[in-house]
Scaffold this motif. Sequence first.
Motif, PDB file in Angstrom:
ATOM      1  N   VAL A  68       0.851  -1.195   0.000  1.00 52.96           N
ATOM      2  CA  VAL A  68       0.000   0.000   0.000  1.00 52.96           C
ATOM      3  C   VAL A  68       0.883   1.241   0.000  1.00 52.96           C
ATOM      4  N   THR A  69       0.607   2.154  -0.925  1.00 48.88           N
ATOM      5  CA  THR A  69       1.408   3.377  -1.031  1.00 48.88           C
ATOM      6  C   THR A  69       0.656   4.622  -0.554  1.00 48.88           C
ATOM      7  N   ARG A  70      -0.685   4.566  -0.565  1.00 48.38           N
ATOM      8  CA  ARG A  70      -1.508   5.690  -0.105  1.00 48.38           C
ATOM      9  C   ARG A  70      -2.798   5.144   0.499  1.00 48.38           C
ATOM     10  N   VAL A  71      -3.391   5.932   1.390  1.00 48.75           N
ATOM     11  CA  VAL A  71      -4.707   5.608   1.948  1.00 48.75           C
ATOM     12  C   VAL A  71      -5.630   6.772   1.623  1.00 48.75           C
ATOM     13  N   LEU A  72      -6.762   6.473   0.997  1.00 49.61           N
ATOM     14  CA  LEU A  72      -7.727   7.489   0.585  1.00 49.61           C
ATOM     15  C   LEU A  72      -9.008   7.335   1.387  1.00 49.61           C
ATOM     16  N   ALA A  73      -9.474   8.440   1.975  1.00 46.58           N
ATOM     17  CA  ALA A  73     -10.725   8.442   2.737  1.00 46.58           C
ATOM     18  C   ALA A  73     -11.499   9.708   2.389  1.00 46.58           C
ATOM     19  N   LEU A  74     -12.763   9.568   2.032  1.00 45.43           N
ATOM     20  CA  LEU A  74     -13.602  10.717   1.694  1.00 45.43           C
ATOM     21  C   LEU A  74     -14.658  11.011   2.749  1.00 45.43           C
ATOM     22  N   ALA A  75     -14.998  10.037   3.585  1.00 49.02           N
ATOM     23  CA  ALA A  75     -16.091  10.200   4.539  1.00 49.02           C
ATOM     24  C   ALA A  75     -15.577  10.622   5.906  1.00 49.02           C
ATOM     25  N   GLU A  76     -16.420  11.345   6.638  1.00 49.19           N
ATOM     26  CA  GLU A  76     -16.073  11.787   7.990  1.00 49.19           C
ATOM     27  C   GLU A  76     -15.675  10.616   8.883  1.00 49.19           C
ATOM     28  N   VAL A  77     -16.420   9.517   8.790  1.00 47.80           N
ATOM     29  CA  VAL A  77     -16.167   8.374   9.667  1.00 47.80           C
ATOM     30  C   VAL A  77     -14.786   7.768   9.430  1.00 47.80           C
ATOM     31  N   ASP A  78     -14.195   8.032   8.265  1.00 49.31           N
ATOM     32  CA  ASP A  78     -12.913   7.421   7.906  1.00 49.31           C
ATOM     33  C   ASP A  78     -11.706   8.328   8.108  1.00 49.31           C
ATOM     34  N   VAL A  79     -11.917   9.566   8.505  1.00 53.37           N
ATOM     35  CA  VAL A  79     -10.803  10.518   8.614  1.00 53.37           C
ATOM     36  C   VAL A  79      -9.742  10.023   9.590  1.00 53.37           C
ATOM     37  N   GLU A  80     -10.153   9.652  10.785  1.00 48.13           N
ATOM     38  CA  GLU A  80      -9.167   9.199  11.776  1.00 48.13           C
ATOM     39  C   GLU A  80      -8.666   7.797  11.474  1.00 48.13           C
ATOM     40  N   ARG A  81      -9.513   6.952  10.923  1.00 47.03           N
ATOM     41  CA  ARG A  81      -9.056   5.611  10.548  1.00 47.03           C
ATOM     42  C   ARG A  81      -7.915   5.697   9.537  1.00 47.03           C
ATOM     43  N   ALA A  82      -8.102   6.535   8.514  1.00 47.63           N
ATOM     44  CA  ALA A  82      -7.072   6.681   7.486  1.00 47.63           C
ATOM     45  C   ALA A  82      -5.785   7.222   8.079  1.00 47.63           C
ATOM     46  N   ALA A  83      -5.905   8.200   8.978  1.00 50.52           N
ATOM     47  CA  ALA A  83      -4.715   8.778   9.604  1.00 50.52           C
ATOM     48  C   ALA A  83      -3.961   7.735  10.421  1.00 50.52           C
ATOM     49  N   PRO A  92       2.427   8.870   3.338  1.00 51.51           N
ATOM     50  CA  PRO A  92       2.161  10.315   3.315  1.00 51.51           C
ATOM     51  C   PRO A  92       0.687  10.615   3.607  1.00 51.51           C
ATOM     52  N   GLY A  93       0.442  11.850   4.052  1.00 50.24           N
ATOM     53  CA  GLY A  93      -0.923  12.283   4.290  1.00 50.24           C
ATOM     54  C   GLY A  93      -1.151  12.717   5.722  1.00 50.24           C
ATOM     55  N   GLN A  94      -2.391  13.056   6.020  1.00 55.26           N
ATOM     56  CA  GLN A  94      -2.748  13.518   7.354  1.00 55.26           C
ATOM     57  C   GLN A  94      -2.519  12.426   8.392  1.00 55.26           C
ATOM     58  N   ARG A  95      -1.920  12.819   9.518  1.00 55.31           N
ATOM     59  CA  ARG A  95      -1.621  11.868  10.592  1.00 55.31           C
ATOM     60  C   ARG A  95      -2.598  12.083  11.751  1.00 55.31           C
ATOM     61  N   PRO A  96      -2.560  11.201  12.780  1.00 52.50           N
ATOM     62  CA  PRO A  96      -3.591  11.216  13.830  1.00 52.50           C
ATOM     63  C   PRO A  96      -3.779  12.531  14.568  1.00 52.50           C
ATOM     64  N   ALA A  97      -2.716  13.250  14.899  1.00 48.53           N
ATOM     65  CA  ALA A  97      -2.888  14.489  15.661  1.00 48.53           C
ATOM     66  C   ALA A  97      -3.707  15.508  14.890  1.00 48.53           C
ATOM     67  N   ARG A 298      -7.288  12.687  -6.082  1.00 48.00           N
ATOM     68  CA  ARG A 298      -6.015  12.717  -6.801  1.00 48.00           C
ATOM     69  C   ARG A 298      -4.907  13.334  -5.943  1.00 48.00           C
ATOM     70  N   ILE A 299      -5.229  14.411  -5.242  1.00 46.28           N
ATOM     71  CA  ILE A 299      -4.228  15.039  -4.377  1.00 46.28           C
ATOM     72  C   ILE A 299      -3.814  14.083  -3.263  1.00 46.28           C
ATOM     73  N   GLU A 300      -4.801  13.464  -2.622  1.00 47.90           N
ATOM     74  CA  GLU A 300      -4.515  12.558  -1.515  1.00 47.90           C
ATOM     75  C   GLU A 300      -3.708  11.350  -1.974  1.00 47.90           C
ATOM     76  N   CYS A 301      -3.870  10.957  -3.238  1.00 47.14           N
ATOM     77  CA  CYS A 301      -3.140   9.803  -3.761  1.00 47.14           C
ATOM     78  C   CYS A 301      -1.824  10.191  -4.428  1.00 47.14           C
ATOM     79  N   GLY A 302      -1.457  11.468  -4.360  1.00 47.71           N
ATOM     80  CA  GLY A 302      -0.178  11.907  -4.905  1.00 47.71           C
ATOM     81  C   GLY A 302      -0.142  11.981  -6.415  1.00 47.71           C
TER      82      GLY A 302
END
Length: 414
Positions: A68-83, A92-97, A298-302
Motif C-alpha cells: 500500500v502506497t496511499r490511503v484514501l478516505a472521503l467520509a467523515e467516519v474514515d478521517v481518523e481511521r485513514a490517519a 504520506p498524508g494527514q496523521r492522527p494528531a 487525486r491530491i490525496e493519492c499523490g
Amino acid sequence: MILVLLSPRNAGLPFAEWLPEEAGRLLAVTSREVTAGPGFADVERVDDYTDDASVLASARRLAGRHTVTRVLALAEVDVERAAQLRDELGLPGQRPASARAYRDKVLMKELAAAGGVTVPPFAAVASAADVAAFMAAHPGPVVVKPRDGSGSTGVAVLHDPSEITQVADRVAGGGHEVEVYVSGRMCHVDALHVQGEPVVCVPSVYTDGGCLSHWTDSGNGSWTLPASDPLHERLVTQTWRLVEALPAAPALFVHAEFFVTDTGDTVLCEIAGRVGGTPIPAMLHAVLGSDPRHLWARIECGLPVDLDAVRAHAAAAPLVANFGLPPRDGRIVRLPARAPDGARDFSVLAHLGEDWGGARYAGRKSGDFIATWLVTADDADELLALVDKTSAQTEAGFGWEPSGPPARAQEAAR
C-alpha cells in the motif's frame, strides 16, 4: 497500491475514472452490501462499517497482502481511521494528531481559540450535571452534540434546564460537548490547502435554518457569496487562520462552518477535514470546474492536479446555489415528473414506495435528501428567487402517505 476506505455513503463514486493511473490496482474496505465497482483488485468487506476495529483489521489484512502506497478516505467516519493507517504504514498524508483536531469539537475549539479564532463558550460534558452546571453559568439556549459527530446527528438545542433530561442518557460517559447557542446567519467555507499554500477558498451562506432545517422538514442549501461582499473576505481570512491554528497536514480539503452574528462577529461552529456532504460537492463542481471529491482523491493519492486551472475556474465562476429536500415521515407515493424550471444537475435520490418513517426518519441526517439540484445566476437576488421557485416546484412533485402496509405505493407503481 491505493487503499480506499469506501464508506457506504460513497458507494458508486467512479474511483477507476478518477484515478486511471491506478485502475485495476485499487484496494478497498467497505460494507458487506456495497459493490466496490470497477478498478479494484482486492476488497475486504465488514458487517458493520461503523465498527472501527473491524474496518482497521480489514485494512491491515489488505496491507499484509499488498504493498500500500496511499490511503484514501472521503467520509467523515474514515478521517481518523485513514490517519491511523498512514501512521502505522509510514505513508504520506494527514496523521492522527491533525485528524483528531478536525474531528474532536472540544480540541478543535481549544486550538482555534488559541489561534485567535472566535469560538462560543463551550465545555466537554460527561453527565447531565455537567450540562446543568454549564447552563447555570451561561443562561440561555445551549447546543449539546457529539464531539466527533457529523451531519447534525445527535444534536440537541436546550432552551431551559428542565430539558436536560432529554440528553441525560446520551451524554453519560463522555463523548459530548455543550456550547452556547449562537444566533445569526450560518455560513460555510470550503477550502483547499496544499503543501502549506492556500489554493482556493469558497465562502457560502446557508439558506434559512441551515443544516438543522431537516428538523422541520424544510429544504436547505447554500449559495456562494460574491467576492464584492465584505463578508466574503472575512470568512476567507477566518478559515485560513483556523487552518493555521490546527495541526498541519501535507494537504487538506476542509469544510468549515461559522456563525455571523447580528453585530457582525464571526464565530466558529466547527470544521471538518473533508469535502462537504451532499449537495455541496455539486455546487463546488460548478465553482471549481471539477468534482471536489475527484480533486481531493487525486491530491490525496499523490497524482497530478492542475491547481492553476482550479484557481482560474473559481475566479470566473457565476454565483451558485445548491438546494435539497429532506425526507418526510412516511412513504413516497409520487415522484417529480421532471426537473423544475431553471434547475441544473437535478437528482431524485429516492424511489417510489421508499419508506422514510419510524426509526429511519428519527435518525435522519442533515445530508439525507430525496432530491438535490443547483441554480446559477450573476446576481444574488436572482439566484435566491430561483431557489424559492425550484424548491416549491420540487416539493409539489412528491407525494407522501403514512408508513404502514405499502398498498397505495404499490398501486401507484402499477
